[in-house]
Enzyme design. Structure first.
Site, mmCIF file in Angstrom:
data_model
loop_
_atom_site.group_PDB
_atom_site.id
_atom_site.type_symbol
_atom_site.label_atom_id
_atom_site.label_comp_id
_atom_site.label_asym_id
_atom_site.label_seq_id
_atom_site.Cartn_x
_atom_site.Cartn_y
_atom_site.Cartn_z
ATOM 1 C CG ASP A 229 -0.427 -0.441 2.504
ATOM 2 O OD1 ASP A 229 0.754 -0.838 2.556
ATOM 3 O OD2 ASP A 229 -1.166 -0.360 3.510
ATOM 4 C CG ASP A 257 -2.838 -2.308 -15.196
ATOM 5 O OD1 ASP A 257 -2.030 -3.025 -15.828
ATOM 6 O OD2 ASP A 257 -4.069 -2.302 -15.438
HETATM 7 MN MN MN Z 1 -2.662 -6.889 -15.592
#
Ligand code: MN
Ligand code: NAD
Ligand code: IPM
Length: 366
Positions: A229, A257
């Site tokens: 996190d 991503d």
């Molecule tokens: Mn992916």
């Protein structure tokens, strides 16, 4: 990445365009690869393999029996576009083919570079190309992806689902070692491991022990740790803090991503699924983006950069560098698809990249 010496033995490449925009971007990646192959007289032989959702829906077949042995024994690399089709909601064919190749060929390193080719593409204020330049080593054969678990009392109010994450000492150690080896080889000073060992007291405690033990063997490299996190926050606040990140399969999927967003989006993110010394697989990070399929709007640069990673792995370093330079120059010149702010189509970007590769001046064009 492993670079085998270039020689004249034929190198057979399996090309699997897959579904959706995978087809569109792979056509451009192959266009650029063909030009590179001709220019450097590379011993490449491309074999297109049409396994996709259409074929699965027609025949019920996903990854044919014997396919993995054939890849291992008869091919030097695999190039994939993307898998995923709204008509196959459970992703059966994608799971069998994509994860089947990653797991079946034991491609334990998912190598995902996060490289900013032009600072105008970075969504962060004031970040330069030097600030966003790191790689993620994503473990690629275990973790939450192993499909171990089950459902009990399915469809009732009492139903229970169990989805296990598996970590083997061997699996954890080899990806961590790969990250340190890469850092050492490429002259990096820092490696950061991300886990959630504050909560995952069994699996991620194993990651902790193995990480710090391996780190001791690489005393010149500064080893650090972040809970995942906190890693996501720091990737946004201070991407310049990172050189090499190593993490488990699921966390690696998510943070890459995010990393792609730092580079300008999924359209420009590339990956290599590697087992050094064996047949490896190369694919853009993005999926099949069904709404753009066949519209000539998808960005082929992630696929073309994956070709660059593949050429490097096959020992064709100069061709790999020129292919990457083609993407860099096209972005800097504004010759891009709409996701990067340009007005070119998929095929026009492919043409521009191919022309660059054909004409680029290089020091020693063997
Ligand atoms: Mn992916
Ligand atoms: P996606 O990556 O396909 O698309 C998400 C969004 O990112 C798109 O709507 C588009 O706005 C943008 N985008 C992605 N690639 C682009 C490109 N080349 N050019 C321009 N814009 C691009 O992710 P999703 O929508 O979550 O998934 C669609 C399907 O793909 C699903 O079936 C999913 O499971 C699958 N998938 C496959 C892979 C893979 O094959 N490796 C990876 C991710 C998702
Ligand atoms: C990726 C994708 C895949 C993954 C899916 C399509 C199985 O998201 O390559 O990043 O989760 O690994």
């Amino acid at each position: 990445m492993a670079s085998a010496p270039s020689d004249r033995r034929p190198q057979r490449i399996a090309v699997l365009p897959g579904d959706g925009i995978g087809v569109d971007v792979t056509a451009e990646a192959v266009k650029v690869l063909d030009v590179a192959s001709e220019r450097w007289n590379l011993p490449l032989e491309l074999v297109e393999i049409p396994w996709n959702a259409d074929r699965y829906l027609e025949t019920g077949e996903t990854l044919p029996a014997g396919a993995l042995d054939a890849f291992r024994d008869e091919y030097s690399a695999i190039l994939i576009g993307a898998y995923g089709d709204p008509r196959v909601p459970d992703m059966k064919h994608a799971g069998d083919i994509l994860l089947g190749i990653r797991f079946g060929l034991d491609l334990y390193i998912n190598f995902r570079p996060i490289r900013l080719y032009d600072e105008r593409l970075c969504p962060l204020k004031g970040k330069t190309r030097d600030d966003v330049n790191f790689v993620v080593f994503r473990e690629n054969t275990e973790g939450a992806y192993v499909g171990v678990g089950g459902q009990f009392k399915r469809g009732t109010l009492d139903e229970i689902a169990v989805q296990e994450s598996l970590y083997s000492r061997k699996g954890v150690e080899r990806i961590i070692r790969a990250a340190f080896e890469y850092a050492e080889r490429e002259g990096h000073r820092k490696v950061c491991m991300a886990d959630k060992s504050n909560v995952m007291q069994h699996g991620h405690e194993l990651w902790q022990r193995v990480y710090w033990a391996v780190a001791e063997e690489y005393s010149e490299i500064e080893a650090s740790h972040l809970f995942v996190d906190a890693l996501t926050m720091q990737m946004i606040r201070k991407p310049e803090a990172f050189e090499v990140i190593v993490t488990n399969n699921m966390f690696g999927d998510i943070v890459t991503d995010l990393g792609a967003a730092l580079q300008g989006g999924l359209g420009v993110a590339a990956s290599a699924n590697l087992h050094p010394g064996q047949t490896s697989m190369f694919e853009p990070v993005h999926g099949s983006a069904p709404k753009y399929a066949g519209t000539n709007r998808a960005n082929p640069m992630g696929a073309v950069l994956s070709v660059s990673l593949m050429l490097d792995d096959l020992g064709h370093r100069q061709a790999a560098e020129v292919v990457e330079a083609a993407v860099e120059r096209s972005i800097q010149a504004g010759n891009t698809t709409a996701d990067l702010g340009g007005s070119l189509s998929t095929t026009e970007v492919g043409d521009a990249l191919a022309a660059f590769v054909a004409d680029a001046v290089v020091a020693d064009s063997r």
